[in-house]
Design a protein around this motif. Structure first.
Motif, mmCIF file in Angstrom:
data_model
loop_
_atom_site.group_PDB
_atom_site.id
_atom_site.type_symbol
_atom_site.label_atom_id
_atom_site.label_comp_id
_atom_site.label_asym_id
_atom_site.label_seq_id
_atom_site.Cartn_x
_atom_site.Cartn_y
_atom_site.Cartn_z
ATOM 1 N N VAL A 68 9.334 28.361 23.921
ATOM 2 C CA VAL A 68 8.104 27.856 23.319
ATOM 3 C C VAL A 68 6.963 28.748 23.782
ATOM 4 C CG1 VAL A 68 7.655 26.190 25.198
ATOM 5 C CG2 VAL A 68 6.678 25.796 22.922
ATOM 6 N N CYS A 69 6.017 28.984 22.883
ATOM 7 C CA CYS A 69 4.862 29.810 23.195
ATOM 8 C C CYS A 69 3.817 28.946 23.901
ATOM 9 C CB CYS A 69 4.279 30.425 21.927
ATOM 10 S SG CYS A 69 3.002 31.652 22.253
ATOM 11 N N THR A 70 3.334 29.426 25.044
ATOM 12 C CA THR A 70 2.321 28.695 25.789
ATOM 13 C C THR A 70 0.937 28.971 25.216
ATOM 14 O OG1 THR A 70 1.999 30.466 27.389
ATOM 15 C CG2 THR A 70 3.715 28.831 27.891
ATOM 16 N N ILE A 71 -0.035 28.246 25.682
ATOM 17 C CA ILE A 71 -1.406 28.403 25.197
ATOM 18 C C ILE A 71 -1.915 29.828 25.404
ATOM 19 C CG2 ILE A 71 -3.798 27.688 25.627
ATOM 20 C CD1 ILE A 71 -2.702 24.868 26.136
ATOM 21 N N ASN A 72 -1.498 30.473 26.517
ATOM 22 C CA ASN A 72 -1.981 31.838 26.785
ATOM 23 C C ASN A 72 -1.127 32.914 26.116
ATOM 24 O OD1 ASN A 72 0.273 31.897 28.369
ATOM 25 N ND2 ASN A 72 -0.788 32.264 30.294
ATOM 26 N N GLY A 73 -0.135 32.517 25.303
ATOM 27 C CA GLY A 73 0.660 33.480 24.544
ATOM 28 C C GLY A 73 1.959 33.907 25.190
ATOM 29 N N ASP A 74 2.245 33.428 26.397
ATOM 30 C CA ASP A 74 3.523 33.729 27.045
ATOM 31 C C ASP A 74 4.615 32.835 26.455
ATOM 32 O OD1 ASP A 74 2.315 35.554 28.759
ATOM 33 O OD2 ASP A 74 2.010 34.068 30.342
ATOM 34 N N TRP A 75 5.856 33.294 26.580
ATOM 35 C CA TRP A 75 6.995 32.497 26.113
ATOM 36 C C TRP A 75 7.698 31.897 27.311
ATOM 37 C CZ3 TRP A 75 7.738 31.363 21.121
ATOM 38 C CH2 TRP A 75 7.088 32.146 20.172
ATOM 39 N N ARG A 76 8.028 30.595 27.221
ATOM 40 C CA ARG A 76 8.734 29.892 28.282
ATOM 41 C C ARG A 76 9.985 29.259 27.706
ATOM 42 N NH1 ARG A 76 5.078 27.356 32.721
ATOM 43 N NH2 ARG A 76 5.815 29.069 33.999
ATOM 44 N N THR A 77 11.053 29.339 28.464
ATOM 45 C CA THR A 77 12.325 28.765 28.028
ATOM 46 C C THR A 77 12.240 27.243 28.067
ATOM 47 O OG1 THR A 77 13.487 30.681 28.898
ATOM 48 C CG2 THR A 77 14.811 28.713 28.449
#
Length: 94
Positions: A68-77
């Motif tokens: 899922v894409c976080t608010i700051n644009g990083d991707w987290r599993t």
């Protein structure tokens, strides 16, 4: 599960931020064949299941996860890679 999160910009100011999901392979890299973004976890998993059934005939060794894409644009599993389908014959005792 909804596809919308709330992002806080300041005191009492909320701006809706849509969640985006992507599929990953068994090495936790963006999936080469399923490289789109999806508005919900359910849509991402459904696309992956359809692809596994169409391309492998339901081969249980096709490992797929979801980020899922976080608010700051990083991707987290949010779902580690694992087989999406179980082999119904493996549990048969007949």
């Amino acid at each position: 599960m909804t596809g919308v999160a709330t992002r806080v910009l300041g005191k009492n100011h909320h701006v809706p931020a849509e969640r985006r999901y992507r599929l990953i392979d068994g090495c936790c890299e963006p999936h080469a064949q399923l490289d789109g973004e999806y508005p919900s976890l359910d849509e991402a998993i459904a696309e992956a299941i359809d692809w596994v059934l169409a391309s492998t005939g339901g081969d249980a060794t096709s490992w797929i996860g979801v980020e899922v894409c976080t608010i700051n644009g990083d991707w987290r599993t949010c779902r580690l890679p694992m087989p999406l389908l179980c082999d119904l014959q493996a549990g048969s005792t007949s």
